[in-house]
Design an enzyme around this catalytic site. Structure first.
Site, PDB file in Angstrom:
ATOM      1  N   GLU A 249       0.869  -1.172   0.000  1.00  0.00           N
ATOM      2  CA  GLU A 249       0.000   0.000   0.000  1.00  0.00           C
ATOM      3  C   GLU A 249       0.903   1.218   0.000  1.00  0.00           C
ATOM      4  OE1 GLU A 249      -3.089  -0.147  -0.463  1.00  0.00           O
ATOM      5  OE2 GLU A 249      -3.395  -2.290  -0.140  1.00  0.00           O
ATOM      6  N   CYS A 287      -2.334   8.939   2.280  1.00  0.00           N
ATOM      7  CA  CYS A 287      -2.166   8.574   0.866  1.00  0.00           C
ATOM      8  C   CYS A 287      -3.359   8.997   0.028  1.00  0.00           C
ATOM      9  CB  CYS A 287      -1.945   7.065   0.740  1.00  0.00           C
ATOM     10  SG  CYS A 287      -0.425   6.493   1.507  1.00  0.00           S
TER      11      CYS A 287
END
Length: 481
Positions: A249, A287
């Protein structure tokens, strides 16, 4: 004087020979001192995880589910205490830290629910061909082996939870490495897991220095790696162990697209509020924080005015104050990097609409227009409280602008047209499309991850459980069915 925090070695407390201090990025006060495991203790943790794999994977589902339920309950009971710890070590405003604890409560609850229904198996008839008469296939999922979970600093509790909870749910031993900047929240999970009856070796929480990680990554006894962090580090891990299963990720420069049908004053107020909030809510250190705003020319000018107004209204300051919206970045170095990128963009001709100033580890919420395409800010993940504004002429240009990025994590599309929503889902090269809201929405049970340089694999409890396991087929022969 703050006491030294022990780490968790194969389910028990332990201390090493060295330690390091954790300081608040807001005022540099000492938050805690953390003991560091020795090489021998790391080896002990890995050996214990490897040795207990068969036992732990065979643990009844109700035992694993009960442990997960216990952690969920205890997190809820200690919400304020843990939120204060997150805020202190991370600099996250306390209201967002409380929300993070609430999400971790849900993650462990979801994992307990999934543990009870996972791995039930599937039957498949094979007599669809003559050679399969009298045969039946059963498929079940089994753990690949111990997991190495490497967590980042920006969600120091919840992203640790996303490593640990799915592993326990499937019966995969896990070694958790919390981020060096924020180890205390991960160690809290160890404290709560130690209150359960999970077998020794099924979990460890080791605050290992980053430079010690290559050896752990390459250890053959840890066949699964779950990493959340930068694309540079993530792909270096993947390239060093191409035969291992890696869930990565990584980064993103998430876009919020505002289209021509999202044009009423109420609509634009909503979009501007969500954009301003979620470009700054973790000081931009998410993110899926809003970094790029791509707006149709018909609404652009009105939207810009509202976005700037609402960004200026963000309350910055002491993260322990419940009124604070935006706290410091994780370190002064991180703030200096953001400052340098903004300065480079302005020098190249970008227009600074608000913000652009740094004080220590804090950086003002910043809005930029007319960003040159060849600047660092245009192509990289800023991971700071900065958003850029781009005008486009139509939906085609808007979607092309979203896809003109090496990243592809999530995108928010403000539209009321259901056909456009499905078109966005079909055309946008991202892992998730959020319609009617900012790209920063994440439900912890849904699949979460990206494409391109935003990573591989998916988190979200049920989806991580799939990543930690593999399907094995059993064929029964000679059956009268």
């Amino acid at each position: 004087m703050t006491s030294t925090h022990a780490f968790w070695l194969a389910g028990r407390q332990a201390t090493g020979e060295d330690s390091f201090d954790v300081h608040s990025p807001w005022d540099n006060r000492l938050v805690g001192t953390v003991s560091v495991p020795t090489d021998a203790q790391v080896e002990e943790a890995v050996a214990a995880a490897y040795a207990v794999t068969a036992e732990f994977s065979a643990t009844p589902a109700h035992v694993r589910a009960a442990a997960l339920d216990h952690v969920s309950k205890r997190l809820a009971e200690r919400t304020e205490e843990i939120a204060q710890l997150i805020s202190a070590e991370n600099g996250k405003p306390i209201k967002w830290a409380r929300g993070e604890v609430g999400r971790a409560v849900s993650v462990f609850r979801f994992a307990a629910e999934e543990a009870r229904r996972f791995n039930g198996g599937e039957a498949q008839r094979l007599d669809t061909d003559a050679g399969g008469v009298g045969r039946l296939a059963l498929t079940r999922r089994f753990v690949k082996g111990p997991v190495l979970g490497i967590a980042p600093f920006n969600f120091p509790l919840n992203l640790c939870a996303h490593k640990v909870a799915p592993a326990i749910a499937v019966g995969a031993p896990i070694i958790l490495k919390p981020a060096p900047a924020t180890p205390l929240s991960g160690l809290i999970l160890g404290e709560l897991l130690a209150e359960t009856d999970l077998p020794a070796g099924s979990w460890s929480v080791l605050p290992v220095a980053n430079e010690k990680m290559p050896a752990l990554v390459k250890d053959e006894r840890l066949p699964v790696i779950s990493f959340t962090g930068s694309d540079k580090v993530g792909y270096a891990i993947q390239q060093s162990v191409p035969h291992k299963h890696c869930t990565l990720e990584l980064g993103g420069n998430a876009a919020a697209v505002v289209l021509d049908d999202w044009s009423s004053e109420a609509d634009l107020d909503w979009a501007a509020t969500r954009i301003a909030t979620f470009s700054n809510y973790q000081a931009g250190q998410s993110c899926i924080s809003v970094q790029r705003v791509i707006a149709d020319a018909s609404v652009y000018d009105r939207l810009v005015e509202k976005v700037v107004e609402k960004v200026r209204a963000q309350v910055t300051g002491d993260p322990s104050d419940s009124a604070t919206d935006v706290g410091p970045l994780v370190s002064e170095d991180a703030a200096k990097r953001v400052e340098s990128w903004v300065d480079e963009a302005v020098s190249a001709g970008a227009k600074l609409l608000t913000g652009g100033k740094r004080e220590g580890a804090s950086y003002e919420p910043t809005v930029i227009a007319d960003l040159p395409a060849d600047t660092t800010l245009a192509v990289e993940e800023v991971f700071g409280p900065v958003l850029t504004l781009t005008k486009v002429e139509n939906t085609d240009e808007a979607f092309a602008a979203v896809n003109d990025s090496k990243f592809g994590l999530q995108t928010g599309v403000f539209t009321r047209n259901i056909q456009t929503a499905f078109r966005a889902h079909r055309e946008l090269e991202v892992g998730g499309v959020i319609v009617g809201d900012a790209p920063s929405y994440r439900a912890d049970q849904m699949p979460y991850g990206g494409v391109k340089q935003s990573g591989v694999g998916r988190e979200g409890v049920r989806y991580a459980m799939d990543d930690y396991t593999y399907e094995r087929v059993l064929v029964l022969t000679g059956l009268d069915i």
